[in-house]
Scaffold this motif. Sequence first.
Motif, PDB file in Angstrom:
ATOM      1  N   UNK A   1       0.393  44.705  17.796  1.00  0.00           N
ATOM      2  CA  UNK A   1       1.080  43.743  16.691  1.00  0.00           C
ATOM      3  C   UNK A   1       0.126  44.116  15.507  1.00  0.00           C
ATOM      4  N   UNK A   2      -1.466  44.259  15.886  1.00  0.00           N
ATOM      5  CA  UNK A   2      -2.143  44.216  14.337  1.00  0.00           C
ATOM      6  C   UNK A   2      -1.634  45.493  13.623  1.00  0.00           C
ATOM      7  N   UNK A   3      -1.047  46.538  14.183  1.00  0.00           N
ATOM      8  CA  UNK A   3      -0.601  47.695  13.708  1.00  0.00           C
ATOM      9  C   UNK A   3       0.721  47.829  13.169  1.00  0.00           C
ATOM     10  N   UNK A   4       1.340  46.491  13.327  1.00  0.00           N
ATOM     11  CA  UNK A   4       2.710  46.206  13.089  1.00  0.00           C
ATOM     12  C   UNK A   4       3.679  46.994  13.776  1.00  0.00           C
ATOM     13  N   UNK A   5       3.421  47.095  15.293  1.00  0.00           N
ATOM     14  CA  UNK A   5       4.139  47.586  16.272  1.00  0.00           C
ATOM     15  C   UNK A   5       4.684  46.474  17.282  1.00  0.00           C
ATOM     16  N   UNK A   6       5.635  46.953  17.876  1.00  0.00           N
ATOM     17  CA  UNK A   6       6.110  46.059  19.148  1.00  0.00           C
ATOM     18  C   UNK A   6       4.961  45.698  19.965  1.00  0.00           C
ATOM     19  N   UNK A   7       4.834  44.360  20.276  1.00  0.00           N
ATOM     20  CA  UNK A   7       3.857  44.135  21.210  1.00  0.00           C
ATOM     21  C   UNK A   7       3.872  44.763  22.462  1.00  0.00           C
ATOM     22  N   UNK A   8       5.000  45.396  23.140  1.00  0.00           N
ATOM     23  CA  UNK A   8       5.040  46.157  24.363  1.00  0.00           C
ATOM     24  C   UNK A   8       4.908  47.412  24.253  1.00  0.00           C
ATOM     25  N   UNK A   9       4.660  48.042  23.223  1.00  0.00           N
ATOM     26  CA  UNK A   9       4.497  49.734  23.007  1.00  0.00           C
ATOM     27  C   UNK A   9       3.565  50.363  24.100  1.00  0.00           C
ATOM     28  N   UNK A  10       2.645  49.731  24.069  1.00  0.00           N
ATOM     29  CA  UNK A  10       1.407  50.261  24.918  1.00  0.00           C
ATOM     30  C   UNK A  10       1.991  50.332  26.513  1.00  0.00           C
ATOM     31  N   UNK A  11       2.401  49.160  26.767  1.00  0.00           N
ATOM     32  CA  UNK A  11       2.651  48.633  28.085  1.00  0.00           C
ATOM     33  C   UNK A  11       3.856  49.827  28.592  1.00  0.00           C
ATOM     34  N   UNK A  12       4.872  49.823  27.741  1.00  0.00           N
ATOM     35  CA  UNK A  12       5.823  50.979  28.013  1.00  0.00           C
ATOM     36  C   UNK A  12       5.403  52.250  28.240  1.00  0.00           C
ATOM     37  N   UNK A  13       4.523  52.591  27.155  1.00  0.00           N
ATOM     38  CA  UNK A  13       3.934  54.141  27.039  1.00  0.00           C
ATOM     39  C   UNK A  13       3.060  54.223  28.192  1.00  0.00           C
ATOM     40  N   UNK A  14       2.166  53.336  28.632  1.00  0.00           N
ATOM     41  CA  UNK A  14       1.109  53.646  29.879  1.00  0.00           C
ATOM     42  C   UNK A  14       1.690  53.840  30.932  1.00  0.00           C
ATOM     43  N   UNK A  15       3.006  53.376  31.298  1.00  0.00           N
ATOM     44  CA  UNK A  15       3.519  53.404  32.912  1.00  0.00           C
ATOM     45  C   UNK A  15       2.543  52.575  33.649  1.00  0.00           C
ATOM     46  N   UNK A  16       2.369  52.925  35.023  1.00  0.00           N
ATOM     47  CA  UNK A  16       1.221  52.314  35.943  1.00  0.00           C
ATOM     48  C   UNK A  16       0.076  52.439  35.309  1.00  0.00           C
ATOM     49  N   UNK A  17      -0.473  51.647  34.738  1.00  0.00           N
ATOM     50  CA  UNK A  17      -1.757  51.920  34.003  1.00  0.00           C
ATOM     51  C   UNK A  17      -2.938  52.213  34.960  1.00  0.00           C
ATOM     52  N   UNK A  18      -3.791  53.018  34.655  1.00  0.00           N
ATOM     53  CA  UNK A  18      -4.997  53.421  35.537  1.00  0.00           C
ATOM     54  C   UNK A  18      -5.968  52.535  35.097  1.00  0.00           C
ATOM     55  N   UNK A  19      -6.651  51.758  36.477  1.00  0.00           N
ATOM     56  CA  UNK A  19      -7.445  50.849  36.107  1.00  0.00           C
ATOM     57  C   UNK A  19      -8.977  51.305  37.232  1.00  0.00           C
ATOM     58  N   UNK A  20     -10.036  51.269  36.588  1.00  0.00           N
ATOM     59  CA  UNK A  20     -11.088  51.548  37.532  1.00  0.00           C
ATOM     60  C   UNK A  20     -12.272  50.785  36.893  1.00  0.00           C
ATOM     61  N   UNK A  21     -13.170  50.468  38.086  1.00  0.00           N
ATOM     62  CA  UNK A  21     -14.515  49.654  37.645  1.00  0.00           C
ATOM     63  C   UNK A  21     -15.791  50.509  37.995  1.00  0.00           C
ATOM     64  N   UNK A  22     -16.790  50.176  37.209  1.00  0.00           N
ATOM     65  CA  UNK A  22     -18.049  50.830  37.416  1.00  0.00           C
ATOM     66  C   UNK A  22     -19.174  49.930  37.115  1.00  0.00           C
ATOM     67  N   UNK A  23     -19.870  49.567  38.222  1.00  0.00           N
ATOM     68  CA  UNK A  23     -21.068  48.959  38.065  1.00  0.00           C
ATOM     69  C   UNK A  23     -22.406  49.697  37.731  1.00  0.00           C
ATOM     70  N   UNK A  24     -22.856  49.515  36.931  1.00  0.00           N
ATOM     71  CA  UNK A  24     -24.224  50.261  36.430  1.00  0.00           C
ATOM     72  C   UNK A  24     -25.356  49.450  36.670  1.00  0.00           C
ATOM     73  N   UNK A  25     -26.399  50.045  37.336  1.00  0.00           N
ATOM     74  CA  UNK A  25     -27.649  49.157  37.729  1.00  0.00           C
ATOM     75  C   UNK A  25     -28.937  49.725  37.084  1.00  0.00           C
ATOM     76  N   UNK A  26     -29.470  49.231  36.222  1.00  0.00           N
ATOM     77  CA  UNK A  26     -30.601  49.959  35.517  1.00  0.00           C
ATOM     78  C   UNK A  26     -31.710  49.290  36.004  1.00  0.00           C
ATOM     79  N   UNK A  27     -32.471  50.012  36.786  1.00  0.00           N
ATOM     80  CA  UNK A  27     -33.931  49.354  37.185  1.00  0.00           C
ATOM     81  C   UNK A  27     -34.764  49.268  36.330  1.00  0.00           C
TER      82      UNK A  27
END
Length: 256
Positions: free
Chosen positions: A84-110
């Motif tokens: 929306x901040x770019x003047x685009x429809x709110x759902x453009x990314x959702x439609x483009x991304x399909x089943x979005x990839x999501x991953x989590x990483x835990x970084x431990x710095x001793x």
Amino acid sequence: MLPVEEKQRYAMAPGTVQGYGQAFVFSEDQKLDWCNMFALGLEPRYIRNPKLWPRRPAHFSETVETYSTEIRKLCANLLKYIAMSLGLKGNVFQEMFGSAVQAVRMNYYPPCPRPDLVLGLSPHSDGSAITVLQQGKGNSVGLQIFKDDKWVPVLPLPNALVINIGDTLEVLTNGKYKSVEHRAVTHEDKDRLSIVTFYAPSYEVELGPMAELVDENNPCKYKRYNHGEYNKHYITNKLEGKKTLEFAKIRPENSN
Ligand SMILES: O=C(O)CCC(=O)C(=O)O
Ligand SMILES: [Fe+2]
């Protein structure tokens, strides 16, 4: 914290990014980062590797699941407002991304006896569209972003999440949103934990700058490519500033 023998059961296989260990290591003489990572692919379901989900602590999987469901909603919402901040429809990314990839990483710095000699995590930009980063409660400052030719610390705020723009959003917006170069530094006597979620388009999606954001004043800066290929390029190269984005750039010599 689990004993090291138990963590080794979930070891990251060479050339992969899920499990326990250090990603982005490609040679014997590469200086390693002062960080232990544990990463899991979450969505779409087929990227999950159940063998890498620890059985201890007992509620680990359930907690990751609950946390990730909420963060997924947050990412979808943030992308809606970015559109929306770019003047685009709110759902453009959702439609483009399909089943979005999501991953989590835990970084431990001793704690690190010589923080002047080694980084916690080398400078890089994330390959994601957006990244949601949570810093451990009461942690020392570790995250720094590269801004105006300087490394600027990002102070951990209680109950706040850090949102970083990744390379994919830079490409899609033709550089209107820029991915942030960042790194983590270590501390002499304090450890630190960050929990980082990467949110990106489905691997089969073809990406490039959105037509609405390209015109004669904003010529197209990036080529079209398959996101899966970009992801492969990203995980098979060491972290080195915004170098991975070179993959997507249209070079002056072939820009016309
Ligand atoms: O630990 C941090 O604050 C940075 C982590 C990070 O940039 C990453 O995991 O990609
Ligand atoms: Fe990062």
